[in-house]
Design a protein around this motif. Structure first.
Motif, PDB file in Angstrom:
ATOM      1  N   LEU A 110      -2.683  -2.864   4.245  1.00  0.00           N
ATOM      2  CA  LEU A 110      -3.693  -1.865   3.886  1.00  0.00           C
ATOM      3  C   LEU A 110      -3.604  -0.655   4.801  1.00  0.00           C
ATOM      4  O   LEU A 110      -3.288  -0.790   5.996  1.00  0.00           O
ATOM      5  N   GLY A 111      -3.924   0.521   4.253  1.00  0.00           N
ATOM      6  CA  GLY A 111      -4.302   1.670   5.068  1.00  0.00           C
ATOM      7  C   GLY A 111      -5.815   1.760   5.004  1.00  0.00           C
ATOM      8  O   GLY A 111      -6.479   0.856   4.483  1.00  0.00           O
ATOM      9  N   ILE A 112      -6.371   2.838   5.502  1.00  0.00           N
ATOM     10  CA  ILE A 112      -7.819   3.041   5.390  1.00  0.00           C
ATOM     11  C   ILE A 112      -8.068   4.538   5.169  1.00  0.00           C
ATOM     12  O   ILE A 112      -7.400   5.376   5.788  1.00  0.00           O
ATOM     13  N   GLY A 113      -8.978   4.851   4.273  1.00  0.00           N
ATOM     14  CA  GLY A 113      -9.314   6.263   4.040  1.00  0.00           C
ATOM     15  C   GLY A 113     -10.290   6.761   5.096  1.00  0.00           C
ATOM     16  O   GLY A 113     -10.936   5.965   5.787  1.00  0.00           O
ATOM     17  N   ARG A 114     -10.423   8.090   5.194  1.00  0.00           N
ATOM     18  CA  ARG A 114     -11.406   8.657   6.134  1.00  0.00           C
ATOM     19  C   ARG A 114     -12.810   8.183   5.797  1.00  0.00           C
ATOM     20  O   ARG A 114     -13.679   8.120   6.663  1.00  0.00           O
TER      21      ARG A 114
ATOM     22  N   ALA B 226       0.845  -1.196   0.000  1.00  0.00           N
ATOM     23  CA  ALA B 226       0.000   0.000   0.000  1.00  0.00           C
ATOM     24  C   ALA B 226       0.880   1.247   0.000  1.00  0.00           C
ATOM     25  O   ALA B 226       2.061   1.187   0.358  1.00  0.00           O
ATOM     26  N   THR B 227       0.299   2.362  -0.394  1.00  0.00           N
ATOM     27  CA  THR B 227       1.012   3.643  -0.360  1.00  0.00           C
ATOM     28  C   THR B 227       0.256   4.598   0.562  1.00  0.00           C
ATOM     29  O   THR B 227      -0.745   4.217   1.159  1.00  0.00           O
ATOM     30  N   GLY B 228       0.739   5.827   0.680  1.00  0.00           N
ATOM     31  CA  GLY B 228       0.069   6.807   1.542  1.00  0.00           C
ATOM     32  C   GLY B 228       0.912   7.124   2.756  1.00  0.00           C
ATOM     33  O   GLY B 228       1.988   6.539   2.959  1.00  0.00           O
ATOM     34  N   GLY B 229       0.423   8.039   3.575  1.00  0.00           N
ATOM     35  CA  GLY B 229       1.168   8.441   4.758  1.00  0.00           C
ATOM     36  C   GLY B 229       1.285   7.306   5.769  1.00  0.00           C
ATOM     37  O   GLY B 229       2.314   7.171   6.454  1.00  0.00           O
ATOM     38  N   THR B 230       0.265   6.470   5.849  1.00  0.00           N
ATOM     39  CA  THR B 230       0.241   5.450   6.904  1.00  0.00           C
ATOM     40  C   THR B 230       1.382   4.435   6.816  1.00  0.00           C
ATOM     41  O   THR B 230       2.069   4.220   7.810  1.00  0.00           O
ATOM     42  N   PRO B 231       1.615   3.801   5.654  1.00  0.00           N
ATOM     43  CA  PRO B 231       2.667   2.768   5.631  1.00  0.00           C
ATOM     44  C   PRO B 231       4.092   3.303   5.541  1.00  0.00           C
ATOM     45  O   PRO B 231       5.040   2.509   5.546  1.00  0.00           O
ATOM     46  N   LEU B 232       4.262   4.633   5.505  1.00  0.00           N
ATOM     47  CA  LEU B 232       5.626   5.183   5.396  1.00  0.00           C
ATOM     48  C   LEU B 232       6.544   4.685   6.516  1.00  0.00           C
ATOM     49  O   LEU B 232       7.684   4.294   6.281  1.00  0.00           O
TER      50      LEU B 232
ATOM     51  N   GLY C 116     -13.449   5.215   4.740  1.00  0.00           N
ATOM     52  CA  GLY C 116     -13.479   3.753   4.890  1.00  0.00           C
ATOM     53  C   GLY C 116     -12.964   2.995   3.681  1.00  0.00           C
ATOM     54  O   GLY C 116     -13.043   1.766   3.639  1.00  0.00           O
ATOM     55  N   HIS C 117     -12.406   3.720   2.700  1.00  0.00           N
ATOM     56  CA  HIS C 117     -11.929   2.970   1.520  1.00  0.00           C
ATOM     57  C   HIS C 117     -10.676   2.166   1.841  1.00  0.00           C
ATOM     58  O   HIS C 117      -9.889   2.527   2.717  1.00  0.00           O
ATOM     59  N   ILE C 118     -10.507   1.051   1.135  1.00  0.00           N
ATOM     60  CA  ILE C 118      -9.256   0.290   1.127  1.00  0.00           C
ATOM     61  C   ILE C 118      -8.844   0.205  -0.336  1.00  0.00           C
ATOM     62  O   ILE C 118      -9.688  -0.003  -1.204  1.00  0.00           O
TER      63      ILE C 118
ATOM     64  N   SER D 210      -8.380  11.340  12.695  1.00  0.00           N
ATOM     65  CA  SER D 210      -9.172  11.481  11.459  1.00  0.00           C
ATOM     66  C   SER D 210      -9.639  10.116  10.926  1.00  0.00           C
ATOM     67  O   SER D 210     -10.552  10.054  10.111  1.00  0.00           O
ATOM     68  N   LYS D 211      -9.011   9.040  11.405  1.00  0.00           N
ATOM     69  CA  LYS D 211      -9.391   7.704  10.940  1.00  0.00           C
ATOM     70  C   LYS D 211     -10.336   6.992  11.909  1.00  0.00           C
ATOM     71  O   LYS D 211     -10.805   5.886  11.622  1.00  0.00           O
ATOM     72  N   ALA D 212     -10.605   7.607  13.079  1.00  0.00           N
ATOM     73  CA  ALA D 212     -11.330   6.896  14.147  1.00  0.00           C
ATOM     74  C   ALA D 212     -12.726   6.431  13.708  1.00  0.00           C
ATOM     75  O   ALA D 212     -13.124   5.291  13.986  1.00  0.00           O
TER      76      ALA D 212
HETATM   77  P1  PGA Z   1      -3.149   7.685   4.208  1.00  0.00           P
HETATM   78  O1  PGA Z   1      -4.204   7.080   3.159  1.00  0.00           O
HETATM   79  O2  PGA Z   1      -2.316   6.544   4.668  1.00  0.00           O
HETATM   80  O3  PGA Z   1      -2.369   8.680   3.418  1.00  0.00           O
HETATM   81  O4  PGA Z   1      -3.950   8.284   5.311  1.00  0.00           O
HETATM   82  C1  PGA Z   1      -4.827   5.889   3.480  1.00  0.00           C
HETATM   83  C2  PGA Z   1      -5.804   5.536   2.390  1.00  0.00           C
HETATM   84  O5  PGA Z   1      -6.430   6.457   1.836  1.00  0.00           O
HETATM   85  O6  PGA Z   1      -5.963   4.342   2.103  1.00  0.00           O
END
Ligand code: PGA
Length: 264
Positions: free
Chosen positions: A132-136, A35-41, A138-140, A202-204
């Motif tokens: 996986l990350g998760i969007g605000r 996965a990409t995004g801020g979370t898996p950095l 709820g997307h994966i 923001s993900k809660a």
């Molecule tokens: P984020 O994105 O890790 O940049 O918050 C997660 C996502 O949208 O799946």
């Protein structure tokens, strides 16, 4: 479903890296879903550190990324190709020919391309471990709300919320992607094991809906409730809206006691 509660982002990243490293050591030719995004950095930083200091070996690993923006050249700084190259592939010994990322530059027969991506996952033996990350919302991957829970890799229009979340990183409106190629929810559910990482308040809401809410296409991550081996690794802020935190801690203790291999 295991819910691992950690103090903060650093702890989430370290725990995820410990599990991924354990899986790579147990099966050197593992197929990883990335996965990409801020979370898996933070996870990638930890894995790079383990590669350098601890000889964690990626030379036999195959990887498939979840998604890529449509219309971005591989060299575009916001492309997921660029993200993966910068944050992971250039720093470990995973052979490039076995690192797959959907191609956002394709034109024309998207269905045929996406079918080929699915086929290459199958030919590699299927994904052993999907990050996986998760969007605000709820997307994966880029499986936006109302995506079919049986969806496969396909071209997907981004939701308004996702486009807004991206606005700050693109220099102009015309440059901002409106679509992506993403593995489907059905594709993700076929991986043998899933690790979902989440951090921050923001993900809660999305995390609570995914773990404790009804299974619904309005919250793509809720489909993970149907997966037999999924672990959520989340920090205190992301766990804020969960109602059964004590129970998750108890489940984790019992798992450590009776089934430690599930956490290795
Ligand atoms: P984020 O994105 O890790 O940049 O918050 C997660 C996502 O949208 O799946």
């Amino acid at each position: 479903m295991l819910v691992v509660l950690k103090k903060d982002y650093e702890e989430v990243s370290r725990e995820a890296a410990r599990m991924v490293a354990g899986a790579v050591r147990a099966k050197p030719d593992i197929v990883l879903g990335l996965a990409t995004g801020g979370t898996p950095l933070g996870l990638y930083k930890e894995l790079v550190a383990l590669h350098r200091a601890d000889a964690l070996d990626f030379s036999c690993v195959t990887s498939f990324n979840l998604d890529e923006y449509l219309g971005l050249a591989h060299a575009h700084p916001q492309s997921f190709h660029c993200f993966m190259e910068e944050n992971f592939f250039s720093q470990v010994n995973l052979p490039r020919e076995r690192a797959h990322i959907p191609d956002g530059t394709i034109r024309g027969d998207y269905d045929a391309y996406c079918e080929r991506y699915e086929q290459s996952i199958k030919s590699a033996g299927g994904i052993d471990l999907q990050i996986l990350g998760i969007g605000r919302n709820g997307h994966i991957g880029f499986n936006e709300p109302t995506s079919s829970l049986a969806s496969r890799t396909r071209l997907k229009a981004l939701s308004r919320e996702t486009v807004e979340d991206n606005r700050h990183v693109f220099s102009s409106e015309s440059e901002m992607p409106k679509c992506a190629i993403t593995m489907g929810i059905g594709t993700i559910l076929e991986s043998r094991r899933v690790l979902l990482l989440a951090s921050g308040r923001s993900k809660a809401a999305a995390v609570a809906k995914a773990i404790e809410g009804p299974i619904t296409s309005s919250v793509s991550a809720s489909a993970l409730q149907m997966h037999p081996d999924v672990t959520f690794i989340i920090d205190e802020e992301a766990a804020y809206s969960l109602t059964q935190r004590d129970y998750y801690r108890h489940v984790l203790e019992m798992t450590q006691l009776f089934m430690p291999e599930r956490l290795s």
